[in-house]
Write a protein that holds these residues in place. Structure first.
Motif, PDB file in Angstrom:
ATOM      1  N   ALA A 114     -11.679  -4.208   1.789  1.00 55.21           N
ATOM      2  CA  ALA A 114     -10.391  -3.583   1.461  1.00 55.21           C
ATOM      3  C   ALA A 114     -10.260  -2.155   1.981  1.00 55.21           C
ATOM      4  CB  ALA A 114     -10.168  -3.639  -0.051  1.00 55.21           C
ATOM      5  N   LEU A 115     -10.658  -1.940   3.247  1.00 51.83           N
ATOM      6  CA  LEU A 115     -10.507  -0.628   3.881  1.00 51.83           C
ATOM      7  C   LEU A 115      -9.574  -0.764   5.081  1.00 51.83           C
ATOM      8  CD1 LEU A 115     -14.240   0.511   3.768  1.00 51.83           C
ATOM      9  CD2 LEU A 115     -12.358   1.590   2.532  1.00 51.83           C
ATOM     10  N   ASN A 116      -9.263   0.390   5.702  1.00 47.59           N
ATOM     11  CA  ASN A 116      -8.454   0.405   6.928  1.00 47.59           C
ATOM     12  C   ASN A 116      -7.015  -0.076   6.754  1.00 47.59           C
ATOM     13  OD1 ASN A 116     -10.207   1.490   8.986  1.00 47.59           O
ATOM     14  ND2 ASN A 116     -11.488  -0.314   8.611  1.00 47.59           N
ATOM     15  N   TYR A 117      -6.499   0.073   5.562  1.00 44.99           N
ATOM     16  CA  TYR A 117      -5.080  -0.230   5.351  1.00 44.99           C
ATOM     17  C   TYR A 117      -4.231   0.961   5.791  1.00 44.99           C
ATOM     18  CZ  TYR A 117      -5.771  -4.491   2.632  1.00 44.99           C
ATOM     19  OH  TYR A 117      -6.055  -5.768   2.234  1.00 44.99           O
ATOM     20  N   LYS A 118      -2.944   0.678   6.017  1.00 41.36           N
ATOM     21  CA  LYS A 118      -1.975   1.739   6.287  1.00 41.36           C
ATOM     22  C   LYS A 118      -0.883   1.650   5.234  1.00 41.36           C
ATOM     23  CE  LYS A 118      -2.589   1.602  11.260  1.00 41.36           C
ATOM     24  NZ  LYS A 118      -3.405   0.362  11.211  1.00 41.36           N
ATOM     25  N   ALA A 119      -0.224   2.785   4.972  1.00 43.19           N
ATOM     26  CA  ALA A 119       0.866   2.775   3.994  1.00 43.19           C
ATOM     27  C   ALA A 119       1.901   1.734   4.414  1.00 43.19           C
ATOM     28  CB  ALA A 119       1.498   4.157   3.893  1.00 43.19           C
ATOM     29  N   GLY A 120       2.354   0.957   3.458  1.00 40.44           N
ATOM     30  CA  GLY A 120       3.366  -0.057   3.732  1.00 40.44           C
ATOM     31  C   GLY A 120       2.792  -1.452   3.938  1.00 40.44           C
ATOM     32  N   ASP A 121       1.477  -1.540   4.248  1.00 40.57           N
ATOM     33  CA  ASP A 121       0.845  -2.857   4.459  1.00 40.57           C
ATOM     34  C   ASP A 121       0.913  -3.705   3.191  1.00 40.57           C
ATOM     35  OD1 ASP A 121       0.072  -2.234   7.006  1.00 40.57           O
ATOM     36  OD2 ASP A 121      -2.051  -1.893   6.533  1.00 40.57           O
ATOM     37  N   LEU A 122       0.759  -5.008   3.373  1.00 40.92           N
ATOM     38  CA  LEU A 122       0.620  -5.899   2.219  1.00 40.92           C
ATOM     39  C   LEU A 122      -0.848  -5.862   1.795  1.00 40.92           C
ATOM     40  CD1 LEU A 122       2.346  -8.091   0.587  1.00 40.92           C
ATOM     41  CD2 LEU A 122       0.887  -9.717   1.776  1.00 40.92           C
ATOM     42  N   ARG A 123      -1.095  -5.354   0.604  1.00 42.92           N
ATOM     43  CA  ARG A 123      -2.478  -5.200   0.124  1.00 42.92           C
ATOM     44  C   ARG A 123      -2.973  -6.487  -0.524  1.00 42.92           C
ATOM     45  NH1 ARG A 123      -6.691  -5.461  -1.149  1.00 42.92           N
ATOM     46  NH2 ARG A 123      -8.078  -4.077  -2.266  1.00 42.92           N
ATOM     47  N   GLY A 124      -2.057  -7.273  -1.071  1.00 42.43           N
ATOM     48  CA  GLY A 124      -2.419  -8.523  -1.748  1.00 42.43           C
ATOM     49  C   GLY A 124      -1.275  -8.971  -2.618  1.00 42.43           C
ATOM     50  N   VAL A 125      -1.591  -9.751  -3.642  1.00 33.84           N
ATOM     51  CA  VAL A 125      -0.540 -10.266  -4.531  1.00 33.84           C
ATOM     52  C   VAL A 125      -0.983 -10.233  -5.992  1.00 33.84           C
ATOM     53  CG1 VAL A 125       0.515 -11.840  -2.857  1.00 33.84           C
ATOM     54  CG2 VAL A 125      -1.403 -12.661  -4.226  1.00 33.84           C
ATOM     55  N   PHE A 126      -0.007 -10.077  -6.862  1.00 33.87           N
ATOM     56  CA  PHE A 126      -0.223 -10.429  -8.259  1.00 33.87           C
ATOM     57  C   PHE A 126       0.039 -11.925  -8.337  1.00 33.87           C
ATOM     58  CE2 PHE A 126       0.833  -5.926  -9.048  1.00 33.87           C
ATOM     59  CZ  PHE A 126      -0.188  -5.605  -9.929  1.00 33.87           C
ATOM     60  N   LYS A 127      -0.777 -12.611  -9.128  1.00 33.04           N
ATOM     61  CA  LYS A 127      -0.619 -14.059  -9.261  1.00 33.04           C
ATOM     62  C   LYS A 127      -0.562 -14.393 -10.750  1.00 33.04           C
ATOM     63  CE  LYS A 127      -3.282 -18.262  -8.315  1.00 33.04           C
ATOM     64  NZ  LYS A 127      -4.592 -18.760  -7.844  1.00 33.04           N
ATOM     65  N   VAL A 128       0.490 -15.103 -11.157  1.00 34.49           N
ATOM     66  CA  VAL A 128       0.616 -15.477 -12.556  1.00 34.49           C
ATOM     67  C   VAL A 128       0.712 -17.005 -12.636  1.00 34.49           C
ATOM     68  CG1 VAL A 128       1.918 -15.150 -14.691  1.00 34.49           C
ATOM     69  CG2 VAL A 128       1.855 -13.313 -12.995  1.00 34.49           C
ATOM     70  N   VAL A 129      -0.206 -17.614 -13.381  1.00 34.21           N
ATOM     71  CA  VAL A 129      -0.217 -19.073 -13.529  1.00 34.21           C
ATOM     72  C   VAL A 129       0.306 -19.426 -14.919  1.00 34.21           C
ATOM     73  CG1 VAL A 129      -1.660 -21.148 -13.478  1.00 34.21           C
ATOM     74  CG2 VAL A 129      -2.183 -19.234 -11.963  1.00 34.21           C
ATOM     75  N   ILE A 130       1.327 -20.286 -14.941  1.00 33.29           N
ATOM     76  CA  ILE A 130       2.026 -20.616 -16.191  1.00 33.29           C
ATOM     77  C   ILE A 130       2.034 -22.136 -16.389  1.00 33.29           C
ATOM     78  CG2 ILE A 130       4.229 -20.376 -17.434  1.00 33.29           C
ATOM     79  CD1 ILE A 130       4.830 -18.195 -15.083  1.00 33.29           C
ATOM     80  N   PRO A 131       1.411 -22.658 -17.451  1.00 30.30           N
ATOM     81  CA  PRO A 131       1.482 -24.105 -17.680  1.00 30.30           C
ATOM     82  C   PRO A 131       2.943 -24.514 -17.884  1.00 30.30           C
ATOM     83  CG  PRO A 131      -0.108 -23.046 -19.178  1.00 30.30           C
ATOM     84  CD  PRO A 131       0.666 -21.951 -18.506  1.00 30.30           C
ATOM     85  N   ALA A 132       3.417 -25.525 -17.144  1.00 26.02           N
ATOM     86  CA  ALA A 132       4.845 -25.874 -17.153  1.00 26.02           C
ATOM     87  C   ALA A 132       5.324 -26.303 -18.542  1.00 26.02           C
ATOM     88  CB  ALA A 132       5.107 -26.972 -16.133  1.00 26.02           C
ATOM     89  N   ASP A 133       4.435 -26.895 -19.342  1.00 27.51           N
ATOM     90  CA  ASP A 133       4.889 -27.372 -20.662  1.00 27.51           C
ATOM     91  C   ASP A 133       5.054 -26.217 -21.660  1.00 27.51           C
ATOM     92  OD1 ASP A 133       2.246 -26.787 -20.931  1.00 27.51           O
ATOM     93  OD2 ASP A 133       1.640 -28.728 -21.749  1.00 27.51           O
TER      94      ASP A 133
ATOM     95  N   VAL B 152       0.842  -1.194   0.000  1.00 24.62           N
ATOM     96  CA  VAL B 152       0.000   0.000   0.000  1.00 24.62           C
ATOM     97  C   VAL B 152       0.884   1.254   0.000  1.00 24.62           C
ATOM     98  CG1 VAL B 152      -1.744   1.292   1.295  1.00 24.62           C
ATOM     99  CG2 VAL B 152      -1.840  -1.213   1.225  1.00 24.62           C
ATOM    100  N   ALA B 153       0.668   2.129  -0.983  1.00 23.44           N
ATOM    101  CA  ALA B 153       1.354   3.429  -1.032  1.00 23.44           C
ATOM    102  C   ALA B 153       0.398   4.468  -0.435  1.00 23.44           C
ATOM    103  CB  ALA B 153       1.690   3.767  -2.481  1.00 23.44           C
ATOM    104  N   PRO B 154       0.931   5.607   0.034  1.00 23.80           N
ATOM    105  CA  PRO B 154       0.031   6.626   0.623  1.00 23.80           C
ATOM    106  C   PRO B 154      -1.132   6.985  -0.316  1.00 23.80           C
ATOM    107  CG  PRO B 154       2.318   7.213   1.010  1.00 23.80           C
ATOM    108  CD  PRO B 154       2.347   6.002   0.133  1.00 23.80           C
ATOM    109  N   PHE B 155      -0.867   7.044  -1.601  1.00 22.44           N
ATOM    110  CA  PHE B 155      -1.888   7.381  -2.603  1.00 22.44           C
ATOM    111  C   PHE B 155      -3.104   6.435  -2.544  1.00 22.44           C
ATOM    112  CE2 PHE B 155      -3.210   5.771  -6.809  1.00 22.44           C
ATOM    113  CZ  PHE B 155      -3.923   6.876  -7.278  1.00 22.44           C
ATOM    114  N   CYS B 156      -2.845   5.173  -2.270  1.00 18.86           N
ATOM    115  CA  CYS B 156      -3.903   4.147  -2.277  1.00 18.86           C
ATOM    116  C   CYS B 156      -4.929   4.377  -1.162  1.00 18.86           C
ATOM    117  CB  CYS B 156      -3.300   2.753  -2.110  1.00 18.86           C
ATOM    118  SG  CYS B 156      -1.788   2.462  -3.048  1.00 18.86           S
TER     119      CYS B 156
END
Ligand code: HEC
Length: 198
Positions: free
Chosen positions: A177-196, A146-150
């Motif tokens: 998704a409220l009550n965050y503070k700057a610097g908190d972990l907001r979530g993740v990007f998740k990328v799924v890649i077929p191994a083949d 989380v950045a201050p802007f968020c």
């Protein structure tokens, strides 16, 4: 009868509680997976940023939410069509849109990132693999902070613009998704890649 019912419940809970098993990714593959994951993440991030910026300039913060509410999922789909085989999404334990709800593996990774962040050693990414329907998939995760802007849309409701809150409550009655503070972990990007595919 009671005993049988109890046993049945125990079995049902046991089966549902089964966690997806992570498969160790060979070290020589980690770099490759991370490079693909990074590229996909950057693409989605760039789309979200440029579109959000434009929406704020045109419609202010409340207008920008109207935009996000319809557009964030659509942008992810667009990026995914361009990426073809790779799937990128955003996931959060405290999600605003229920479509961004984590599965058990996502939760495990989010907990791990939070723990590392607490200790001051948040890694830039995490790479793992899972088997689904007899196929092997690599999964790349990147922490979102989380950045201050968020905070204008994810902060303490008492300090937020009432107009913004009003639109959020209308669009997301179950918003977590409220009550965050700057610097908190907001979530993740998740990328799924077929191994083949790599
Ligand atoms: C103009 C308001 C606004 C701002 C500013 C904003 N967000 Fe959001 N955010 C939203 C909305 C609305 C959604 C729900 C999008 C959807 O429906 O998929 C959302 C969803 C998300 C999600 C997806 C998970 C979820 O909760 O559904 C993440 C991650 C996220 N925001 C992170 C951020 C970060 C990091 C920043 C700052 C760089 C930020 N947001 C700034 C309004 C905003």
């Amino acid at each position: 009868m009671r005993k049988i019912l109890f046993l049945f419940i125990l079995l049902a809970v046991g089966a549902c509680g089964l966690k997806e098993k992570e498969i160790k990714v060979p070290q020589e593959e980690v770099g490759k997976v991370a490079a693909i994951g990074e590229k996909a993440t950057k693409k989605l991030m760039a789309e979200l940023k440029s579109n959000l910026g434009k929406a704020i300039r045109e419609g202010g913060m409340p207008g920008a939410i109207e935009f996000c509410a319809g557009k964030a999922q659509e942008l992810a789909q667009k990026v995914n069509r361009e990426l073809v085989v790779v799937r990128v999404s955003r996931v959060s334990d405290k999600y605003r849109n229920p479509k961004n709800k984590p599965d058990s593996l996502d939760m495990k990774v989010i907990r791990m990132f939070k723990e590392k962040l607490r200790k001051g050693s948040l890694p830039p990414y995490y790479v793992t693999a899972v088997e689904r329907g007899g196929k092997l998939y690599y999964v790349y995760y990147k922490p979102i902070r989380v950045a201050p802007f968020c905070l204008q849309c994810h902060g303490n409701p008492e300090e937020m613009d009432p107009e913004v809150l009003k639109v959020l409550r209308e669009k997301y009655p179950e918003d977590k998704a409220l009550n965050y503070k700057a610097g908190d972990l907001r979530g993740v990007f998740k990328v799924v890649i077929p191994a083949d595919k790599i």
